[in-house]
Design a protein around this motif. Sequence first.
Motif, PDB file in Angstrom:
ATOM      1  N   SER A  53      39.914  49.559  32.833  1.00 16.54           N
ATOM      2  CA  SER A  53      39.376  49.617  34.191  1.00 16.54           C
ATOM      3  C   SER A  53      38.489  48.430  34.539  1.00 16.54           C
ATOM      4  N   THR A  54      39.093  47.257  34.571  1.00 15.11           N
ATOM      5  CA  THR A  54      38.371  46.029  34.887  1.00 15.11           C
ATOM      6  C   THR A  54      38.932  45.426  36.165  1.00 15.11           C
ATOM      7  N   ASP A  55      38.056  44.954  37.028  1.00 16.11           N
ATOM      8  CA  ASP A  55      38.477  44.407  38.310  1.00 16.11           C
ATOM      9  C   ASP A  55      39.508  43.290  38.108  1.00 16.11           C
ATOM     10  N   VAL A  56      40.641  43.433  38.763  1.00 10.16           N
ATOM     11  CA  VAL A  56      41.734  42.474  38.580  1.00 10.16           C
ATOM     12  C   VAL A  56      41.292  41.061  38.920  1.00 10.16           C
ATOM     13  N   ASP A  57      40.613  40.903  40.050  1.00 16.21           N
ATOM     14  CA  ASP A  57      40.243  39.562  40.496  1.00 16.21           C
ATOM     15  C   ASP A  57      39.235  38.899  39.564  1.00 16.21           C
ATOM     16  N   ALA A  58      38.453  39.701  38.856  1.00 23.51           N
ATOM     17  CA  ALA A  58      37.443  39.128  37.962  1.00 23.51           C
ATOM     18  C   ALA A  58      38.063  38.494  36.725  1.00 23.51           C
TER      19      ALA A  58
ATOM     20  N   ASN B  10      31.742  42.760  23.902  1.00 29.76           N
ATOM     21  CA  ASN B  10      32.262  41.832  24.907  1.00 29.76           C
ATOM     22  C   ASN B  10      32.925  40.651  24.212  1.00 29.76           C
ATOM     23  N   ALA B  11      33.973  40.147  24.829  1.00 30.82           N
ATOM     24  CA  ALA B  11      34.686  38.998  24.277  1.00 30.82           C
ATOM     25  C   ALA B  11      35.332  38.225  25.410  1.00 30.82           C
ATOM     26  N   PRO B  12      35.583  36.937  25.219  1.00 25.82           N
ATOM     27  CA  PRO B  12      36.330  36.184  26.233  1.00 25.82           C
ATOM     28  C   PRO B  12      37.717  36.794  26.418  1.00 25.82           C
ATOM     29  N   PHE B  13      38.154  36.871  27.656  1.00 23.34           N
ATOM     30  CA  PHE B  13      39.454  37.450  27.958  1.00 23.34           C
ATOM     31  C   PHE B  13      40.563  36.723  27.198  1.00 23.34           C
ATOM     32  N   THR B  14      40.431  35.428  27.028  1.00 20.95           N
ATOM     33  CA  THR B  14      41.428  34.638  26.303  1.00 20.95           C
ATOM     34  C   THR B  14      41.584  35.145  24.876  1.00 20.95           C
ATOM     35  N   LEU B  15      40.456  35.375  24.207  1.00 25.22           N
ATOM     36  CA  LEU B  15      40.495  35.880  22.835  1.00 25.22           C
ATOM     37  C   LEU B  15      41.063  37.286  22.785  1.00 25.22           C
ATOM     38  N   PHE B  16      40.669  38.110  23.731  1.00 26.36           N
ATOM     39  CA  PHE B  16      41.179  39.481  23.788  1.00 26.36           C
ATOM     40  C   PHE B  16      42.703  39.481  23.922  1.00 26.36           C
ATOM     41  N   LEU B  17      43.240  38.698  24.853  1.00 23.08           N
ATOM     42  CA  LEU B  17      44.686  38.643  25.034  1.00 23.08           C
ATOM     43  C   LEU B  17      45.389  38.181  23.773  1.00 23.08           C
TER      44      LEU B  17
ATOM     45  N   LEU C  27      41.746  38.084  36.293  1.00 24.23           N
ATOM     46  CA  LEU C  27      43.027  37.427  36.567  1.00 24.23           C
ATOM     47  C   LEU C  27      43.050  36.926  38.013  1.00 24.23           C
ATOM     48  N   PRO C  28      42.159  35.997  38.361  1.00 26.62           N
ATOM     49  CA  PRO C  28      42.143  35.499  39.736  1.00 26.62           C
ATOM     50  C   PRO C  28      43.483  34.864  40.110  1.00 26.62           C
ATOM     51  N   GLY C  29      43.993  35.265  41.264  1.00 22.90           N
ATOM     52  CA  GLY C  29      45.295  34.775  41.710  1.00 22.90           C
ATOM     53  C   GLY C  29      46.445  35.699  41.356  1.00 22.90           C
ATOM     54  N   PHE C  30      46.229  36.609  40.421  1.00 25.23           N
ATOM     55  CA  PHE C  30      47.273  37.540  39.990  1.00 25.23           C
ATOM     56  C   PHE C  30      47.782  38.378  41.159  1.00 25.23           C
ATOM     57  N   ARG C  31      46.866  38.808  42.028  1.00 27.83           N
ATOM     58  CA  ARG C  31      47.252  39.686  43.128  1.00 27.83           C
ATOM     59  C   ARG C  31      48.035  38.947  44.211  1.00 27.83           C
ATOM     60  N   ASP C  32      47.997  37.611  44.197  1.00 31.54           N
ATOM     61  CA  ASP C  32      48.808  36.879  45.157  1.00 31.54           C
ATOM     62  C   ASP C  32      50.295  37.131  44.915  1.00 31.54           C
ATOM     63  N   GLU C  33      50.628  37.478  43.663  1.00 30.42           N
ATOM     64  CA  GLU C  33      52.030  37.699  43.297  1.00 30.42           C
ATOM     65  C   GLU C  33      52.330  39.151  42.951  1.00 30.42           C
TER      66      GLU C  33
ATOM     67  N   PHE D 182      46.662  32.901  34.778  1.00 26.99           N
ATOM     68  CA  PHE D 182      45.553  33.379  35.608  1.00 26.99           C
ATOM     69  C   PHE D 182      44.251  33.539  34.822  1.00 26.99           C
ATOM     70  N   ASP D 183      44.307  33.319  33.536  1.00 22.17           N
ATOM     71  CA  ASP D 183      43.147  33.541  32.671  1.00 22.17           C
ATOM     72  C   ASP D 183      42.069  32.499  32.950  1.00 22.17           C
ATOM     73  N   ASN D 184      40.889  32.971  33.369  1.00 19.57           N
ATOM     74  CA  ASN D 184      39.779  32.046  33.619  1.00 19.57           C
ATOM     75  C   ASN D 184      38.692  32.148  32.552  1.00 19.57           C
ATOM     76  N   GLY D 185      39.004  32.822  31.448  1.00 17.89           N
ATOM     77  CA  GLY D 185      38.051  32.902  30.345  1.00 17.89           C
ATOM     78  C   GLY D 185      36.893  33.850  30.583  1.00 17.89           C
ATOM     79  N   ALA D 186      37.026  34.763  31.524  1.00 17.57           N
ATOM     80  CA  ALA D 186      35.942  35.702  31.804  1.00 17.57           C
ATOM     81  C   ALA D 186      35.615  36.528  30.562  1.00 17.57           C
ATOM     82  N   VAL D 187      34.350  36.903  30.438  1.00 19.46           N
ATOM     83  CA  VAL D 187      33.928  37.783  29.342  1.00 19.46           C
ATOM     84  C   VAL D 187      34.161  39.223  29.784  1.00 19.46           C
TER      85      VAL D 187
END
Length: 347
Positions: A129-134, A103-110, A136-142, A69-74
């Motif tokens: 406290s970061t918006d899930v959809d921002a 701030n860092a790319p979510f990919t690097l943080f993980l 991990l888009p698609g994460f909430r579908d599951e 679900f990682d879209n590389g968001a900062v």
Amino acid sequence: MICATDKTDIFEGTARVREVSCHHGDAGLIEEVSASQSPVILRGFVSDWPVVDAGKSSIGDLQAYLARFDNGAVVPISAGPAELDGRLFYNDDFTGVNVDRGNAPFTLFLDRVFKYGPADPPPLIYLASTDVDAVLPGFRDENDIDFGSFAPLRSVWIGTRTRVAAHNDLPLNIACVAAGERRFTLFPPDQTPNLYAGPFELTPASRPVSLVDFAAPDLEKYPRFEEAVRHAQIADLEPGDAIFIPSMWWHHVEATGPVNILVNYWWRTSPAHLGTPQDVLHHAMKTLRDLPPEEKAIWKHMFEHYVFETDGSERDHIPENARGILDPITPESAARIRAFLRERLNR
């Protein structure tokens, strides 16, 4: 689970939070939980989430699952050395916090969390406290909860071992453990005077926090904390468990796994047009708190009559068409009040 609260005997014998076994799909559960005036452990509440299964399988499987679900968001992250023992707090002179923020790319943080989380001791690496959809888009579908008519704010928290000072929140809260383990140490709102809350303007995470280190409480400096502990409740949660935290209950949170993921839902059952009580508190501190005692006594009676002890007698003698703000607030009257206040401020 080895927690900071285990490092002192002050919490020995502390009551445990009431728990129920339930599933997030149980009919009427959210409405029932919302009415509770005390915390409740929801054991196995999200045990069917795929992210929970991935975490129970292995750290590698969990990382691979999130990567889908990682879209590389900062994202905003906090980082600090292992010497902090995971504690997010102030620096020594209260001019800032004890961690580096950026701030860092979510990919690097993980990548950093999964690489260094298993270390003993691990550095502090934390996304709060970061918006899930921002991120991990698609994460909430599951992995999600149906809140029916409520519209909660859905947030994700990810990190290595961390401990967050006791604080409270206005909304109702269901916090779901997706990976790792967590201990919540909770106190009812009336224990606020005994928890030694810090500054309002400078906070580690937007809410005033208790200045007491739960791993080593200084009872000479904070003697009333001993009384707070008498009213405390502890909840130990494993992956798939959740906890309901009522509005304004203080909670100290420790994440003790090598990789910890929590998804929480904040919502309110009161109408949105009523506004935020915290704003009223701030304004009262600015306008009422420092008045002479005799004036404060007058305003205390005014608040009791018009706010805290209303029984209709404050308005029954006025014709219905002229009661205005004395009547129950509706969306329409709230809009009129806002317009009136704006006009007053612009004069």
